[in-house]
Design a protein around this motif. Structure first.
Motif, PDB file in Angstrom:
ATOM      1  N   PHE A   1       0.759  -1.369   0.209  1.00 49.52           N
ATOM      2  CA  PHE A   1       0.118  -0.119  -0.034  1.00 49.52           C
ATOM      3  C   PHE A   1       0.858   1.183  -0.094  1.00 49.52           C
ATOM      4  O   PHE A   1       0.610   2.343  -0.872  1.00 49.52           O
ATOM      5  N   SER A   2       1.973   1.203   0.654  1.00 47.33           N
ATOM      6  CA  SER A   2       2.719   2.417   0.770  1.00 47.33           C
ATOM      7  C   SER A   2       3.660   2.399  -0.614  1.00 47.33           C
ATOM      8  O   SER A   2       4.031   1.432  -1.102  1.00 47.33           O
ATOM      9  N   MET A   3       3.845   3.756  -1.033  1.00 47.62           N
ATOM     10  CA  MET A   3       4.707   3.764  -2.433  1.00 47.62           C
ATOM     11  C   MET A   3       5.799   3.567  -2.070  1.00 47.62           C
ATOM     12  O   MET A   3       6.645   3.726  -2.864  1.00 47.62           O
ATOM     13  N   LEU A   4       6.354   3.751  -1.071  1.00 44.42           N
ATOM     14  CA  LEU A   4       7.801   3.670  -0.403  1.00 44.42           C
ATOM     15  C   LEU A   4       8.279   2.411  -0.334  1.00 44.42           C
ATOM     16  O   LEU A   4       8.877   1.788   0.621  1.00 44.42           O
ATOM     17  N   ILE A   5       8.352   1.580  -1.937  1.00 46.27           N
ATOM     18  CA  ILE A   5       8.952   0.533  -1.783  1.00 46.27           C
ATOM     19  C   ILE A   5      10.349   0.852  -2.322  1.00 46.27           C
ATOM     20  O   ILE A   5      10.809   1.757  -2.407  1.00 46.27           O
TER      21      ILE A   5
ATOM     22  N   ILE B   1       5.614  16.155  -1.727  1.00 46.06           N
ATOM     23  CA  ILE B   1       4.098  16.503  -2.153  1.00 46.06           C
ATOM     24  C   ILE B   1       3.568  15.493  -2.655  1.00 46.06           C
ATOM     25  O   ILE B   1       3.918  14.484  -3.589  1.00 46.06           O
ATOM     26  N   LEU B   2       2.366  14.963  -1.827  1.00 45.48           N
ATOM     27  CA  LEU B   2       1.712  13.817  -2.038  1.00 45.48           C
ATOM     28  C   LEU B   2       0.154  13.809  -2.550  1.00 45.48           C
ATOM     29  O   LEU B   2      -0.444  14.737  -1.928  1.00 45.48           O
ATOM     30  N   CYS B   3      -0.312  13.026  -3.351  1.00 52.89           N
ATOM     31  CA  CYS B   3      -1.538  12.924  -3.726  1.00 52.89           C
ATOM     32  C   CYS B   3      -1.758  11.735  -4.310  1.00 52.89           C
ATOM     33  O   CYS B   3      -1.075  10.950  -4.738  1.00 52.89           O
ATOM     34  N   GLY B   4      -3.142  11.182  -4.195  1.00 58.09           N
ATOM     35  CA  GLY B   4      -3.303   9.901  -4.907  1.00 58.09           C
ATOM     36  C   GLY B   4      -4.738   9.525  -4.513  1.00 58.09           C
ATOM     37  O   GLY B   4      -5.475  10.121  -3.731  1.00 58.09           O
ATOM     38  N   ILE B   5      -4.919   8.253  -4.708  1.00 54.38           N
ATOM     39  CA  ILE B   5      -6.303   7.667  -4.424  1.00 54.38           C
ATOM     40  C   ILE B   5      -6.093   6.575  -3.299  1.00 54.38           C
ATOM     41  O   ILE B   5      -5.277   5.757  -2.902  1.00 54.38           O
ATOM     42  N   GLU B   6      -7.200   6.186  -2.728  1.00 58.01           N
ATOM     43  CA  GLU B   6      -7.399   5.363  -1.535  1.00 58.01           C
ATOM     44  C   GLU B   6      -6.454   6.175  -0.551  1.00 58.01           C
ATOM     45  O   GLU B   6      -5.607   5.560  -0.001  1.00 58.01           O
ATOM     46  N   THR B   7      -6.922   7.368  -0.083  1.00 56.19           N
ATOM     47  CA  THR B   7      -6.272   7.932   1.070  1.00 56.19           C
ATOM     48  C   THR B   7      -6.065   7.458   2.263  1.00 56.19           C
ATOM     49  O   THR B   7      -5.036   7.505   2.924  1.00 56.19           O
TER      50      THR B   7
ATOM     51  N   ALA C   1      -5.395   4.164   2.739  1.00 54.58           N
ATOM     52  CA  ALA C   1      -4.610   2.895   2.400  1.00 54.58           C
ATOM     53  C   ALA C   1      -3.132   3.692   1.825  1.00 54.58           C
ATOM     54  O   ALA C   1      -2.372   3.934   2.624  1.00 54.58           O
ATOM     55  N   CYS C   2      -2.976   3.883   0.845  1.00 54.82           N
ATOM     56  CA  CYS C   2      -1.920   4.074   0.155  1.00 54.82           C
ATOM     57  C   CYS C   2      -1.440   5.495   0.437  1.00 54.82           C
ATOM     58  O   CYS C   2      -0.090   5.581   0.708  1.00 54.82           O
ATOM     59  N   VAL C   3      -2.342   6.510   0.363  1.00 55.20           N
ATOM     60  CA  VAL C   3      -1.875   7.869   0.788  1.00 55.20           C
ATOM     61  C   VAL C   3      -1.331   7.916   2.316  1.00 55.20           C
ATOM     62  O   VAL C   3      -0.230   8.357   2.672  1.00 55.20           O
ATOM     63  N   LEU C   4      -2.198   7.443   3.175  1.00 54.74           N
ATOM     64  CA  LEU C   4      -1.684   7.335   4.636  1.00 54.74           C
ATOM     65  C   LEU C   4      -0.567   6.688   5.033  1.00 54.74           C
ATOM     66  O   LEU C   4       0.357   7.164   5.568  1.00 54.74           O
ATOM     67  N   GLN C   5      -0.385   5.285   4.364  1.00 55.45           N
ATOM     68  CA  GLN C   5       0.743   4.335   4.668  1.00 55.45           C
ATOM     69  C   GLN C   5       1.918   5.160   4.129  1.00 55.45           C
ATOM     70  O   GLN C   5       3.051   5.167   4.599  1.00 55.45           O
ATOM     71  N   THR C   6       1.943   5.716   2.967  1.00 52.75           N
ATOM     72  CA  THR C   6       3.019   6.300   2.198  1.00 52.75           C
ATOM     73  C   THR C   6       3.459   7.615   3.150  1.00 52.75           C
ATOM     74  O   THR C   6       4.688   8.024   3.489  1.00 52.75           O
ATOM     75  N   THR C   7       2.614   8.270   3.452  1.00 52.14           N
ATOM     76  CA  THR C   7       2.680   9.743   4.506  1.00 52.14           C
ATOM     77  C   THR C   7       3.537   9.206   5.721  1.00 52.14           C
ATOM     78  O   THR C   7       4.632   9.582   6.109  1.00 52.14           O
TER      79      THR C   7
END
Length: 153
Positions: free
Chosen positions: A33-37, A54-60, A62-68
């Motif tokens: 879920f995180s984009m920080l692979i 600067i972060l944006c995306g879908i499924e706030t 899951a993906c956006v929250l975990q990346t943040t």
């Protein structure tokens, strides 16, 4: 400014829509879920001394929250563009944005970020930006789910 695009399981969920205009950017596929692979972390290190994201995306939620949370853990300043994040559920979206803010992320808007990046009306791209922000953006629905204090209702 380096741009990082990730796609959550594109084989099953499809690719990024062309309207986002990222066809010339490197795209990283992921199932996490995180984009920080690892590949994204490696790419960010190659980009130099990056301190803010600067972060944006879908499924706030899951993906956006975990990346943040992952970026904050690695001491990045994280600016989440609230009106450029979405979820299938407004409840998920609102509470995820609240959690990101409480964790230390900066919540902002697309117009604010564009003007911050320009810094000055004399910027060579300001007229282009002005045309984009001149039209009223569609209602994101976020305000209908928040109290005047900015907390979920």
């Amino acid at each position: 400014m380096p741009v990082v695009v990730t796609e959550q399981y594109p084989k099953g969920l499809g690719h990024t829509v062309p309207e986002l205009g990222v066809k010339d950017e490197k795209v990283f596929s992921k199932t996490r879920f995180s984009m920080l692979i690892p590949d994204v972390e490696k790419y960010l290190k190659q980009c130099g001394d990056i301190k803010s994201v600067i972060l944006c995306g879908i499924e706030t939620q899951a993906c956006v929250l975990q990346t943040t949370l992952d970026l904050l853990e690695r001491n990045y300043d994280v600016h989440v563009i609230a009106d450029a994040c979405s979820s299938r559920s407004m409840v998920d979206r609102i509470y995820a944005l609240q959690r990101m803010k409480e964790a230390g992320a900066y919540l902002t808007t697309s117009e604010s970020v564009m003007l911050l990046l320009c810094k000055d009306a004399a910027h060579p791209k300001f007229r282009e930006v002005q045309k984009v922000i001149w039209e009223t953006a569609p209602d994101s629905g976020l305000l209908s789910g928040l109290s005047p204090e900015g907390t979920p209702v």
